[in-house]
Design a protein around this motif. Structure first.
Motif, PDB file in Angstrom:
ATOM      1  N   SER A  50      11.787 -12.446  22.290  1.00 43.36           N
ATOM      2  CA  SER A  50      12.800 -12.063  21.310  1.00 43.36           C
ATOM      3  C   SER A  50      12.380 -12.599  19.950  1.00 43.36           C
ATOM      4  CB  SER A  50      14.168 -12.640  21.700  1.00 43.36           C
ATOM      5  OG  SER A  50      15.118 -12.458  20.663  1.00 43.36           O
ATOM      6  N   LEU A  51      12.971 -12.037  18.894  1.00 37.55           N
ATOM      7  CA  LEU A  51      12.779 -12.571  17.545  1.00 37.55           C
ATOM      8  C   LEU A  51      14.078 -13.159  17.006  1.00 37.55           C
ATOM      9  CD1 LEU A  51      10.503  -9.851  15.876  1.00 37.55           C
ATOM     10  CD2 LEU A  51       9.847 -12.052  16.861  1.00 37.55           C
ATOM     11  N   ASP A  52      15.051 -13.310  17.870  1.00 36.37           N
ATOM     12  CA  ASP A  52      16.340 -13.886  17.491  1.00 36.37           C
ATOM     13  C   ASP A  52      16.234 -15.408  17.651  1.00 36.37           C
ATOM     14  OD1 ASP A  52      18.994 -14.877  17.501  1.00 36.37           O
ATOM     15  OD2 ASP A  52      19.769 -12.934  18.155  1.00 36.37           O
ATOM     16  N   PRO A  53      16.330 -16.182  16.566  1.00 33.05           N
ATOM     17  CA  PRO A  53      16.102 -17.625  16.668  1.00 33.05           C
ATOM     18  C   PRO A  53      17.073 -18.353  17.575  1.00 33.05           C
ATOM     19  CG  PRO A  53      17.141 -17.090  14.579  1.00 33.05           C
ATOM     20  CD  PRO A  53      16.746 -15.784  15.209  1.00 33.05           C
ATOM     21  N   GLN A  54      18.268 -17.808  17.735  1.00 33.29           N
ATOM     22  CA  GLN A  54      19.243 -18.453  18.603  1.00 33.29           C
ATOM     23  C   GLN A  54      19.118 -18.012  20.066  1.00 33.29           C
ATOM     24  OE1 GLN A  54      21.113 -17.509  15.247  1.00 33.29           O
ATOM     25  NE2 GLN A  54      20.078 -19.449  14.822  1.00 33.29           N
ATOM     26  N   SER A  62      25.252 -19.435  11.502  1.00 30.51           N
ATOM     27  CA  SER A  62      24.121 -19.520  12.429  1.00 30.51           C
ATOM     28  C   SER A  62      24.218 -20.730  13.348  1.00 30.51           C
ATOM     29  CB  SER A  62      22.807 -19.550  11.641  1.00 30.51           C
ATOM     30  OG  SER A  62      22.683 -18.386  10.840  1.00 30.51           O
ATOM     31  N   PHE A  63      24.658 -21.871  12.826  1.00 31.35           N
ATOM     32  CA  PHE A  63      24.827 -23.058  13.658  1.00 31.35           C
ATOM     33  C   PHE A  63      25.945 -22.835  14.682  1.00 31.35           C
ATOM     34  CE2 PHE A  63      22.716 -26.903  11.514  1.00 31.35           C
ATOM     35  CZ  PHE A  63      21.726 -26.119  10.925  1.00 31.35           C
ATOM     36  N   GLN A  64      27.035 -22.218  14.229  1.00 31.28           N
ATOM     37  CA  GLN A  64      28.141 -21.920  15.153  1.00 31.28           C
ATOM     38  C   GLN A  64      27.689 -20.916  16.212  1.00 31.28           C
ATOM     39  OE1 GLN A  64      31.320 -20.578  12.592  1.00 31.28           O
ATOM     40  NE2 GLN A  64      31.993 -22.667  12.101  1.00 31.28           N
ATOM     41  N   THR A  76      13.304 -23.883  15.357  1.00 32.82           N
ATOM     42  CA  THR A  76      13.591 -22.446  15.340  1.00 32.82           C
ATOM     43  C   THR A  76      15.074 -22.138  15.498  1.00 32.82           C
ATOM     44  OG1 THR A  76      11.410 -21.972  16.280  1.00 32.82           O
ATOM     45  CG2 THR A  76      13.062 -20.248  16.479  1.00 32.82           C
ATOM     46  N   THR A  77      15.752 -22.825  16.413  1.00 26.67           N
ATOM     47  CA  THR A  77      17.141 -22.498  16.734  1.00 26.67           C
ATOM     48  C   THR A  77      18.092 -22.664  15.556  1.00 26.67           C
ATOM     49  OG1 THR A  77      16.786 -23.093  19.038  1.00 26.67           O
ATOM     50  CG2 THR A  77      19.064 -23.048  18.301  1.00 26.67           C
ATOM     51  N   VAL A  78      17.759 -23.528  14.611  1.00 17.25           N
ATOM     52  CA  VAL A  78      18.657 -23.751  13.484  1.00 17.25           C
ATOM     53  C   VAL A  78      18.220 -23.004  12.226  1.00 17.25           C
ATOM     54  CG1 VAL A  78      19.650 -25.907  14.290  1.00 17.25           C
ATOM     55  CG2 VAL A  78      17.481 -25.969  13.047  1.00 17.25           C
ATOM     56  N   LYS A  79      17.402 -21.990  12.400  1.00 16.21           N
ATOM     57  CA  LYS A  79      17.097 -21.103  11.281  1.00 16.21           C
ATOM     58  C   LYS A  79      18.252 -20.114  11.122  1.00 16.21           C
ATOM     59  CE  LYS A  79      12.088 -21.526  11.659  1.00 16.21           C
ATOM     60  NZ  LYS A  79      11.928 -22.376  10.480  1.00 16.21           N
ATOM     61  N   PRO A  80      18.518 -19.674   9.901  1.00 18.00           N
ATOM     62  CA  PRO A  80      19.670 -18.802   9.675  1.00 18.00           C
ATOM     63  C   PRO A  80      19.402 -17.353  10.034  1.00 18.00           C
ATOM     64  CG  PRO A  80      18.513 -19.111   7.618  1.00 18.00           C
ATOM     65  CD  PRO A  80      17.798 -19.971   8.651  1.00 18.00           C
ATOM     66  N   VAL A  81      20.467 -16.639  10.376  1.00 19.39           N
ATOM     67  CA  VAL A  81      20.394 -15.188  10.562  1.00 19.39           C
ATOM     68  C   VAL A  81      21.411 -14.548   9.619  1.00 19.39           C
ATOM     69  CG1 VAL A  81      19.597 -15.271  12.952  1.00 19.39           C
ATOM     70  CG2 VAL A  81      22.051 -15.300  12.488  1.00 19.39           C
ATOM     71  N   HIS A  82      21.182 -13.271   9.301  1.00 15.39           N
ATOM     72  CA  HIS A  82      22.042 -12.536   8.359  1.00 15.39           C
ATOM     73  C   HIS A  82      23.247 -11.984   9.111  1.00 15.39           C
ATOM     74  CE1 HIS A  82      23.061  -9.117   5.583  1.00 15.39           C
ATOM     75  NE2 HIS A  82      22.859 -10.085   4.699  1.00 15.39           N
ATOM     76  N   LYS A  83      24.405 -12.560   8.854  1.00 16.08           N
ATOM     77  CA  LYS A  83      25.612 -12.258   9.619  1.00 16.08           C
ATOM     78  C   LYS A  83      25.922 -10.769   9.679  1.00 16.08           C
ATOM     79  CE  LYS A  83      30.590 -13.256   9.790  1.00 16.08           C
ATOM     80  NZ  LYS A  83      31.700 -14.018   9.162  1.00 16.08           N
TER      81      LYS A  83
END
Length: 543
Positions: free
Chosen positions: A52-56, A123-125, A189-196
């Motif tokens: 996947s490319l989804d950091p979470q 992203s953290f949530q 990686t997991t705490v990188k932001p994503v565009h809501k």
């Protein structure tokens, strides 16, 4: 750079305010006099197809290599592994419990939207939200972030997580306990932001090239599964003016010989690994291209302690003791790897454990002890031990598995069935506990011993760990709460001693990162122990 690293560590450990304004934040500078090639396109071997490319939603090294180019978190690392500003241009704390990050005002998403503190809150949530099912949710729990544990356990709403946006460019994180190395953990990686808006609009399809919105130096251009993943420059990236490469291509090559051949033919600028059997020849014939560096990783075999035969500690110890680690590290690999008798590698800053008693025995003595343990467990010639060993598809993993299975057969009369699975299936099998024994490797998420010891914590199933020990978990919690580095280190050593006693894993060797690197590639971070390579820092030199 070393001075800045030491200063930051001392200030944080002392609980003093620290602002990162003195650290270098931009892409690596091209040295004066270096002539750049006209075509600035990088091709990287990446080992396997990304899950996947989804950091979470990722947990593997191949995924992190790509995501590091696509998304930028609060902090990055420089070529020497020093934590430097990312989206956060500076940060401060007075007590190692409340951290305030000041985001750069020119940070943008690839669609032109501003990157804000709300993006990090979201992203953290999302990472701790049970609905996301993030394999790394435990990571935020390990930071002691307020309410992370209860949110992951479904006891509280994600909105109660200890994060808030003070304003558009000020992001605050509150912890339950002081964690002096917290800022280092924010490079993961997991705490990188994503565009809501993009995630909510497209769901799991948001990472497709036609949908992708990121804030890193590159964006996804083309993705042909099991063939290539192509990234192009993100013109909206805040430091785009200093990015040299225009295109980066990741190739999912699982066969190390194929990876090597494509490098030697000029198709690849650096490989993922080197085939073991060709290492000495390559070192002799292509010394300018063979790159070897220390790596913050340990290779081990993982036992499912909740299924026969490995629910018996005597069996686990017998199988571990009879692995001749010297042969694996020095004869089969021979690239500088070190035999391992504990999980945390000695390259970790401030970690110098004593070799456990079984590691001080000769291999002959270990084999004799292993035979005694198997006999006590009820296994002998009339009742031989049999089990399956799972590994992810890789010629190097196969060679090691074949060699170790031969040791078990010769020394103990054990019959082993080798089973390989492609990466995504392998991860799922391990996460579900659908294995008896499996190959595994763990690479540190930051340069501190807890990045390894936390792997074995009871609530952590990342990497297929299914070890449950109340005693071990208490040591983990005590280490997080420890007020001094000396006390934390003492507790880490106690955890390693308990792993030796319970043997839920069999450490085999400490990695080095050996790969082929083109002499015409500039900006390759040879001194980064975590192998955090940012394509934005690289460039192609004219031949």
């Amino acid at each position: 750079m070393l001075k800045n690293k030491i200063t930051q560590s001392l200030l944080l450990s002392a609980g003093l305010a620290f602002a990162a304004t003195s650290l270098t934040a931009t892409a690596a500078e091209v040295p004066a006099g270096v002539k750049l090639a006209k075509i600035q396109e990088l091709v990287r071997g990446n080992g396997t197809e990304v899950a996947s490319l989804d950091p979470q939603k990722t947990q593997g090294v191949p995924e992190s290599h790509v995501i590091r180019d696509l998304l930028e978190g609060l902090v990055n690392q420089d070529a020497n592994g020093v934590t430097i500003p990312g989206v956060a241009e500076r940060w401060e704390t007075t007590d190692n419990k409340v951290f305030t990050f000041y985001l750069r005002k020119d940070a943008k998403w690839s669609n032109g939207d501003a990157v804000t503190a709300d993006d990090f809150v979201y992203s953290f949530q999302r990472a701790v939200d049970p609905a996301t099912a993030s394999p790394y949710a435990w990571y935020l729990d390990m930071t002691t972030m307020v309410n992370a544990s209860d949110i992951i356990g479904g006891k509280k709403d994600k909105s109660t997580l200890g994060v808030r946006a003070i304003d558009a460019n000020t992001f605050e994180v509150t912890l339950d306990s002081p964690v002096p190395y917290f800022v280092k953990m924010m490079g993961h990686t997991t705490v990188k932001p994503v565009h809501k808006a993009t995630v909510e609009k497209f769901g799991d399809k948001w990472t497709k090239p036609e949908n992708f919105v990121g804030n890193g130096a590159f964006v996804v251009k083309n993705w042909v599964v099991n063939e290539r993943l192509e990234l192009v420059r993100n013109e909206q990236y805040w430091d785009n003016a200093k990015t040299v490469l225009n295109k980066v291509t990741f190739l999912p090559i699982e066969n190390q010989v194929a990876d090597m051949n494509r490098f030697l033919s000029g198709e690849i600028d650096f490989t993922y690994e080197i085939p073991n059997e060709h290492f000495r020849r390559l070192q002799k014939e292509y010394p300018e291209s063979v790159s070897i560096k220390g790596d913050l990783c340990t290779y081990y075999y993982n036992f499912n302690t909740h299924k026969p035969p490995f629910d018996d500690v005597r069996v686990r110890k017998a199988i571990s003791y009879s692995i001749d680690r010297n042969i694996i590290a020095n004869a089969i690999l021979g690239q500088g790897q070190k035999p391992a008798y504990f999980l945390t590698p000695e390259i970790v800053a401030g970690f110098n454990p004593e070799t456990p008693a079984y590691g001080k025995l000769t291999q002959k003595e270990r084999n004799e002890k292993a035979k005694e343990l198997l006999a006590e467990a009820g296994y002998n010639k009339s009742n031989p031990l049999e089990f399956n060993l799972l590994y992810n598809t890789s010629e190097n993993h196969k060679k090691i598995a074949v060699a170790i299975a031969s040791m078990w057969k010769k020394n103990l009369g054990v019959s082993v069935t080798l089973e390989n699975q492609e990466w995504k299936t392998y991860i799922e099998s391990k996460n579900q506990g659908d294995f008896e024994a499996s190959r595994a490797g763990w690479c540190g998420d930051y340069n501190e011993a807890s990045t390894f010891t936390s792997l074995m914590e009871g609530n952590n199933t990342t990497g297929g760990i299914h070890y449950k020990s109340a005693e071990y978990d208490k040591l983990t919690k005590d280490a997080v709460k420890a007020t001094s580095e000396e006390k934390r280190t003492e507790l880490y050593y106690a955890q390693e001693a308990l792993l030796t006693k319970d043997m839920p894993i069999a450490p085999i060797y400490q990695y080095v990162k050996a790969r082929l690197v083109s002499p015409y590639l500039g900006g390759y971070a040879i001194n980064n122990a975590e192998d955090k390579l940012y394509s934005k820092d690289m460039y192609i030199i004219a031949e």
